[in-house]
Each structure stands twice: as structure tokens, then as C-alpha cells.
Design a protein around this motif. Structure first.
Motif, PDB file in Angstrom:
ATOM      1  N   ASN A   1     -17.668 -13.841 -57.952  1.00 35.55           N
ATOM      2  CA  ASN A   1     -17.109 -13.268 -59.177  1.00 35.55           C
ATOM      3  C   ASN A   1     -15.699 -13.813 -59.367  1.00 35.55           C
ATOM      4  O   ASN A   1     -15.047 -14.240 -58.408  1.00 35.55           O
ATOM      5  CB  ASN A   1     -17.105 -11.740 -59.129  1.00 35.55           C
ATOM      6  CG  ASN A   1     -16.330 -11.202 -57.938  1.00 35.55           C
ATOM      7  OD1 ASN A   1     -15.101 -11.184 -57.935  1.00 35.55           O
ATOM      8  ND2 ASN A   1     -17.046 -10.776 -56.895  1.00 35.55           N
ATOM      9  N   ILE A   2     -15.226 -13.794 -60.604  1.00 33.20           N
ATOM     10  CA  ILE A   2     -13.934 -14.417 -60.905  1.00 33.20           C
ATOM     11  C   ILE A   2     -12.753 -13.562 -60.451  1.00 33.20           C
ATOM     12  O   ILE A   2     -11.632 -14.059 -60.323  1.00 33.20           O
ATOM     13  CB  ILE A   2     -13.803 -14.708 -62.415  1.00 33.20           C
ATOM     14  CG1 ILE A   2     -13.887 -13.414 -63.241  1.00 33.20           C
ATOM     15  CG2 ILE A   2     -14.844 -15.711 -62.867  1.00 33.20           C
ATOM     16  CD1 ILE A   2     -13.563 -13.604 -64.701  1.00 33.20           C
ATOM     17  N   GLU A   3     -12.995 -12.279 -60.193  1.00 31.65           N
ATOM     18  CA  GLU A   3     -11.898 -11.396 -59.764  1.00 31.65           C
ATOM     19  C   GLU A   3     -11.552 -11.583 -58.293  1.00 31.65           C
ATOM     20  O   GLU A   3     -10.497 -11.141 -57.841  1.00 31.65           O
ATOM     21  CB  GLU A   3     -12.264  -9.929 -60.010  1.00 31.65           C
ATOM     22  CG  GLU A   3     -12.468  -9.563 -61.466  1.00 31.65           C
ATOM     23  CD  GLU A   3     -13.887  -9.837 -61.927  1.00 31.65           C
ATOM     24  OE1 GLU A   3     -14.743 -10.212 -61.069  1.00 31.65           O
ATOM     25  OE2 GLU A   3     -14.168  -9.700 -63.129  1.00 31.65           O
ATOM     26  N   GLY A   4     -12.439 -12.233 -57.532  1.00 23.13           N
ATOM     27  CA  GLY A   4     -12.202 -12.368 -56.100  1.00 23.13           C
ATOM     28  C   GLY A   4     -12.569 -11.116 -55.331  1.00 23.13           C
ATOM     29  O   GLY A   4     -12.121 -10.914 -54.205  1.00 23.13           O
ATOM     30  N   ARG A   5     -13.381 -10.259 -55.950  1.00 20.64           N
ATOM     31  CA  ARG A   5     -13.807  -9.007 -55.327  1.00 20.64           C
ATOM     32  C   ARG A   5     -14.921  -9.283 -54.315  1.00 20.64           C
ATOM     33  O   ARG A   5     -15.936  -9.912 -54.634  1.00 20.64           O
ATOM     34  CB  ARG A   5     -14.321  -8.049 -56.395  1.00 20.64           C
ATOM     35  CG  ARG A   5     -14.767  -6.671 -55.885  1.00 20.64           C
ATOM     36  CD  ARG A   5     -15.393  -5.863 -56.993  1.00 20.64           C
ATOM     37  NE  ARG A   5     -16.646  -6.434 -57.464  1.00 20.64           N
ATOM     38  CZ  ARG A   5     -16.792  -7.103 -58.603  1.00 20.64           C
ATOM     39  NH1 ARG A   5     -15.749  -7.279 -59.411  1.00 20.64           N
ATOM     40  NH2 ARG A   5     -17.969  -7.597 -58.974  1.00 20.64           N
ATOM     41  N   GLN A   6     -14.749  -8.848 -53.100  1.00 17.69           N
ATOM     42  CA  GLN A   6     -15.736  -9.087 -52.057  1.00 17.69           C
ATOM     43  C   GLN A   6     -16.738  -7.936 -51.977  1.00 17.69           C
ATOM     44  O   GLN A   6     -16.384  -6.809 -51.650  1.00 17.69           O
ATOM     45  CB  GLN A   6     -15.051  -9.274 -50.702  1.00 17.69           C
ATOM     46  CG  GLN A   6     -14.236 -10.558 -50.605  1.00 17.69           C
ATOM     47  CD  GLN A   6     -13.782 -10.840 -49.185  1.00 17.69           C
ATOM     48  OE1 GLN A   6     -13.691  -9.938 -48.363  1.00 17.69           O
ATOM     49  NE2 GLN A   6     -13.484 -12.093 -48.901  1.00 17.69           N
ATOM     50  N   ASP A   7     -17.986  -8.231 -52.305  1.00 17.84           N
ATOM     51  CA  ASP A   7     -19.063  -7.256 -52.173  1.00 17.84           C
ATOM     52  C   ASP A   7     -19.701  -7.437 -50.799  1.00 17.84           C
ATOM     53  O   ASP A   7     -20.234  -8.507 -50.485  1.00 17.84           O
ATOM     54  CB  ASP A   7     -20.111  -7.463 -53.275  1.00 17.84           C
ATOM     55  CG  ASP A   7     -19.533  -7.178 -54.654  1.00 17.84           C
ATOM     56  OD1 ASP A   7     -18.683  -6.277 -54.745  1.00 17.84           O
ATOM     57  OD2 ASP A   7     -19.928  -7.864 -55.614  1.00 17.84           O
ATOM     58  N   LYS A   8     -19.647  -6.402 -49.973  1.00 20.24           N
ATOM     59  CA  LYS A   8     -20.144  -6.515 -48.605  1.00 20.24           C
ATOM     60  C   LYS A   8     -21.383  -5.656 -48.388  1.00 20.24           C
ATOM     61  O   LYS A   8     -21.554  -4.609 -49.027  1.00 20.24           O
ATOM     62  CB  LYS A   8     -19.044  -6.105 -47.616  1.00 20.24           C
ATOM     63  CG  LYS A   8     -17.807  -6.995 -47.690  1.00 20.24           C
ATOM     64  CD  LYS A   8     -16.760  -6.564 -46.666  1.00 20.24           C
ATOM     65  CE  LYS A   8     -15.532  -7.470 -46.737  1.00 20.24           C
ATOM     66  NZ  LYS A   8     -14.496  -7.081 -45.739  1.00 20.24           N
ATOM     67  N   ASP A   9     -22.231  -6.103 -47.455  1.00 16.88           N
ATOM     68  CA  ASP A   9     -23.419  -5.329 -47.125  1.00 16.88           C
ATOM     69  C   ASP A   9     -23.077  -4.265 -46.070  1.00 16.88           C
ATOM     70  O   ASP A   9     -21.916  -4.083 -45.701  1.00 16.88           O
ATOM     71  CB  ASP A   9     -24.556  -6.244 -46.649  1.00 16.88           C
ATOM     72  CG  ASP A   9     -24.223  -6.993 -45.356  1.00 16.88           C
ATOM     73  OD1 ASP A   9     -23.256  -6.608 -44.661  1.00 16.88           O
ATOM     74  OD2 ASP A   9     -24.929  -7.965 -45.048  1.00 16.88           O
ATOM     75  N   PHE A  10     -24.091  -3.582 -45.585  1.00 13.01           N
ATOM     76  CA  PHE A  10     -23.903  -2.496 -44.617  1.00 13.01           C
ATOM     77  C   PHE A  10     -23.171  -2.961 -43.357  1.00 13.01           C
ATOM     78  O   PHE A  10     -22.425  -2.199 -42.731  1.00 13.01           O
ATOM     79  CB  PHE A  10     -25.272  -1.915 -44.241  1.00 13.01           C
ATOM     80  CG  PHE A  10     -25.210  -0.824 -43.219  1.00 13.01           C
ATOM     81  CD1 PHE A  10     -24.841   0.471 -43.577  1.00 13.01           C
ATOM     82  CD2 PHE A  10     -25.486  -1.082 -41.879  1.00 13.01           C
ATOM     83  CE1 PHE A  10     -24.768   1.481 -42.624  1.00 13.01           C
ATOM     84  CE2 PHE A  10     -25.420  -0.088 -40.917  1.00 13.01           C
ATOM     85  CZ  PHE A  10     -25.059   1.200 -41.298  1.00 13.01           C
ATOM     86  N   PHE A  11     -23.353  -4.229 -42.993  1.00 13.06           N
ATOM     87  CA  PHE A  11     -22.750  -4.761 -41.775  1.00 13.06           C
ATOM     88  C   PHE A  11     -21.395  -5.426 -42.017  1.00 13.06           C
ATOM     89  O   PHE A  11     -20.819  -6.018 -41.110  1.00 13.06           O
ATOM     90  CB  PHE A  11     -23.699  -5.775 -41.129  1.00 13.06           C
ATOM     91  CG  PHE A  11     -25.023  -5.188 -40.734  1.00 13.06           C
ATOM     92  CD1 PHE A  11     -25.144  -4.414 -39.585  1.00 13.06           C
ATOM     93  CD2 PHE A  11     -26.138  -5.379 -41.538  1.00 13.06           C
ATOM     94  CE1 PHE A  11     -26.367  -3.853 -39.236  1.00 13.06           C
ATOM     95  CE2 PHE A  11     -27.365  -4.826 -41.189  1.00 13.06           C
ATOM     96  CZ  PHE A  11     -27.486  -4.055 -40.046  1.00 13.06           C
ATOM     97  N   GLY A  12     -20.901  -5.325 -43.252  1.00 13.46           N
ATOM     98  CA  GLY A  12     -19.590  -5.891 -43.553  1.00 13.46           C
ATOM     99  C   GLY A  12     -19.613  -7.353 -43.896  1.00 13.46           C
ATOM    100  O   GLY A  12     -18.559  -7.987 -44.019  1.00 13.46           O
ATOM    101  N   ARG A  13     -20.799  -7.926 -44.092  1.00 10.64           N
ATOM    102  CA  ARG A  13     -20.900  -9.330 -44.459  1.00 10.64           C
ATOM    103  C   ARG A  13     -20.769  -9.472 -45.973  1.00 10.64           C
ATOM    104  O   ARG A  13     -21.327  -8.684 -46.733  1.00 10.64           O
ATOM    105  CB  ARG A  13     -22.231  -9.916 -43.993  1.00 10.64           C
ATOM    106  CG  ARG A  13     -22.380  -9.966 -42.476  1.00 10.64           C
ATOM    107  CD  ARG A  13     -23.773 -10.361 -42.056  1.00 10.64           C
ATOM    108  NE  ARG A  13     -24.777  -9.401 -42.525  1.00 10.64           N
ATOM    109  CZ  ARG A  13     -26.006  -9.301 -42.008  1.00 10.64           C
ATOM    110  NH1 ARG A  13     -26.374 -10.091 -41.017  1.00 10.64           N
ATOM    111  NH2 ARG A  13     -26.860  -8.406 -42.488  1.00 10.64           N
TER     112      ARG A  13
END
Length: 302
Positions: free
Chosen positions: A253-265
Motif C-alpha cells: 500500500n502507498i501509506e507504508g502500513r504493514q499488515d501482519k498475520d497472526f505470527f507477525g509476518r
């Protein structure tokens, strides 16, 4: 006009290598310009290989040499997926976008892209579009002018520049580059005049052509248009667009927002091929000084 004069492609061999072209693959050049990148891609294609080249400026496409493997599309790359769907070309194996302005645009005074020659305050990539630089300068509120000069030109004196523009247009509408220069020159640093004037013109060009919103839309569609393993190669020329591309490749995404899964990946649909941007070497910069600020970022779809 000679194609190479119209626009000398930056980072040409690096870009072609980054796309990892398959002879029978389908590729997109989202910014045809002078056709340098497109010609190099076509040379690598064989058999069923096909290239779809976009440009919103009909002047660029009028200079193209027809080829069986080349489909020319007169349109903004913000409509990438619509056109590819129309041509039944989805998914594709690689997408390239060189975000630089063609030499032709800078050198043609009638287009209004450069402060080096007088001409109308136009700056439209697509000549059928309604919004021009003159419209922006003569109709925007002082606040809106200041915002675009600050956000798109990164000019600290944006409010003073906006106030000067509003004062000048009250006496007579700003219609020419010389009128704009007479208005803003007293407010730029004489030791950095070329840089700051370039920033003013960059801000107006971005606004007139909706460049950052078009880029954001294009990146999302490019991601969805690539087949797994397909390559995305983007050449940027200023920090605003480079930041968008860097964030998108890293986070999706262009905002640089990190979407992580349950394990933090981090859930990112793309993988950066080069950890740092590829830049021109001294030899290329000497041959083509306008490539100095070019940065190539490459990603592969997971």
C-alpha cells in the motif's frame, strides 16, 4: 522528430534485465514516451510475445512505428486494468513505468512544462484535459495554492508564493510562463533559483495531471494485473513518487502500513528484487544529464 531526441530512456539495460523478459510473454510499457523502453522490450519478444504500450499524449503515439507485437493504447495508465481487460491481455508477465517527463515536453515551449522558455501556462500531458496550469494559478484559493506548492513542490515559502500569485492575478490573469516567473522570482533564493523554480513547476505539473493519484491507482492495478512471478519495474525522479513506490513494494500500500498475520509476518503481495534502488552510473549521467535523479525499483509478484 528523432525518437531518441524526443526522449532518451533512463536506465535502459538495467530495466530490461529487471523485467526478466520471456520471449513469448505479455508485457506493458505504461509510459511509451519516445518508445526507447518499448523498442528494447520488443527486441526481446518472439512468437506470441506481445507488448501493450500506453501514453496519454497523442504526440508520442503518433511517432510510434507499427509492429505486429505492439498494441498502442492512447490512455492514462490509471486505467491500466480496464484496457488490459478490453484486449483480453490479463494477466501479464511484466509491467514497466518510467515516470519521467519526456524531453519533448520540456523543450517544447508551447507545452509550458519548463521555465527555460516562454509560452502558455499549460502543462497538460493530455491535451484534451480541461485543467491547465493557468486555471490552477488563476482560480485556486490562496490556501489551496499554498498547499500544493508545499506538498508537491516541497517549498517552505509556499504561503508567500501563493500570496504573491493571488496579488499578481488581481492585476491581470497569469497566462504565460514569463508572467509567472516575474511573480515568483523575488521570492526564490538566488543561489538556488533553478532548483526552486523547478520545484514550483513540478508542483503545478503534478496538480494539473493528477500524477500522484494516477500513480497510486496504477500501482494497485499493476499488482493485480501481474501473474505470480511477474515483474514490476518503476523508474521515479523525485522523492514524492519514489516514496509511494517504495511503500507499495514493501507493504502493498502507498501509506507504508504493514499488515501482519497472526505470527507477525508482513502480508505483502510483492517482493523487492533490489533492496536499494538502481541508479545511473557516471557514464550514463554524462551522456544523459536528465537521468541524474532516476531511481529504478523492481518487484516480483508472489
Amino acid at each position: 522528430m528523432n525518437q531518441e531526441i524526443y526522449h532518451i530512456p533512463a536506465l535502459l539495460p538495467q530495466t530490461i534485465e529487471a523485467l526478466a523478459i520471456k520471449p513469448g510473454g505479455h508485457y506493458v510499457d505504461a509510459t511509451y514516451g519516445g518508445g526507447g523502453h518499448s523498442r528494447a522490450i520488443l527486441e526481446a519478444l518472439q512468437g506470441s510475445g506481445q507488448l501493450y504500450s500506453f501514453d496519454q499524449d497523442s504526440d508520442a503515439l503518433d511517432r510510434a512505428t507499427p509492429r505486429t507485437a505492439l498494441t498502442l493504447i492512447h490512455g492514462n495508465f490509471r486505467f491500466l486494468s480496464n484496457f488490459l481487460r478490453y484486449y483480453k491481455a490479463l494477466p501479464v508477465d511484466g509491467i514497466l513505468a518510467d515516470l519521467g517527463v519526456s524531453f519533448h515536453h520540456f523543450d517544447d515551449g508551447d507545452r509550458g512544462f519548463s521555465f527555460r522558455s516562454d509560452g502558455p501556462l499549460d502543462m497538460r500531458m493530455n491535451r484534451s484535459a480541461r485543467l491547465t496550469a493557468a486555471t490552477v494559478l488563476n482560480s485556486y484559493t490562496p490556501e489551496r495554492l499554498a498547499d500544493l506548492l508545499y506538498l508537491y513542490g516541497e517549498l517552505r515559502q509556499s504561503r508567500r508564493l501563493a500570496a504573491a500569485i493571488v496579488k499578481a492575478r488581481e492585476a491581470a490573469p497569469l497566462q504565460t510562463i514569463s508572467q509567472l516567473l516575474d511573480t515568483v522570482r523575488p521570492l526564490v533564493n538566488p543561489r538556488q533559483e533553478k532548483k526552486e523554480l523547478a520545484q514550483i513547476f513540478q508542483a503545478l505539473r503534478i496538480e494539473v495531471n493528477g500524477e500522484l493519484s494516477a500513480l497510486s491507482s496504477f500501482l494497485e492495478q499493476a499488482r493485480d494485473s501481474l501473474r505470480p512471478g511477474g515483474r514490476l519495474a518503476i523508474i521515479t525522479y523525485h522523492s514524492l513518487e519514489d516514496r509511494l513506490v517504495k511503500n507499495f513494494i514493501k507493504c502493498g500500500n502507498i501509506e507504508g502500513r504493514q499488515d501482519k498475520d497472526f505470527f507477525g509476518r508482513v502480508n505483502a503481495p510483492l517482493r523487492a528484487v533490489n533492496s536499494k534502488p538502481i541508479v545511473p552510473d557516471a557514464e550514463e549521467i554524462e551522456r544523459n544529464p536528465r537521468s541524474r535523479s532516476a531511481k529504478l525499483r523492481v518487484a516480483e509478484k508472489l
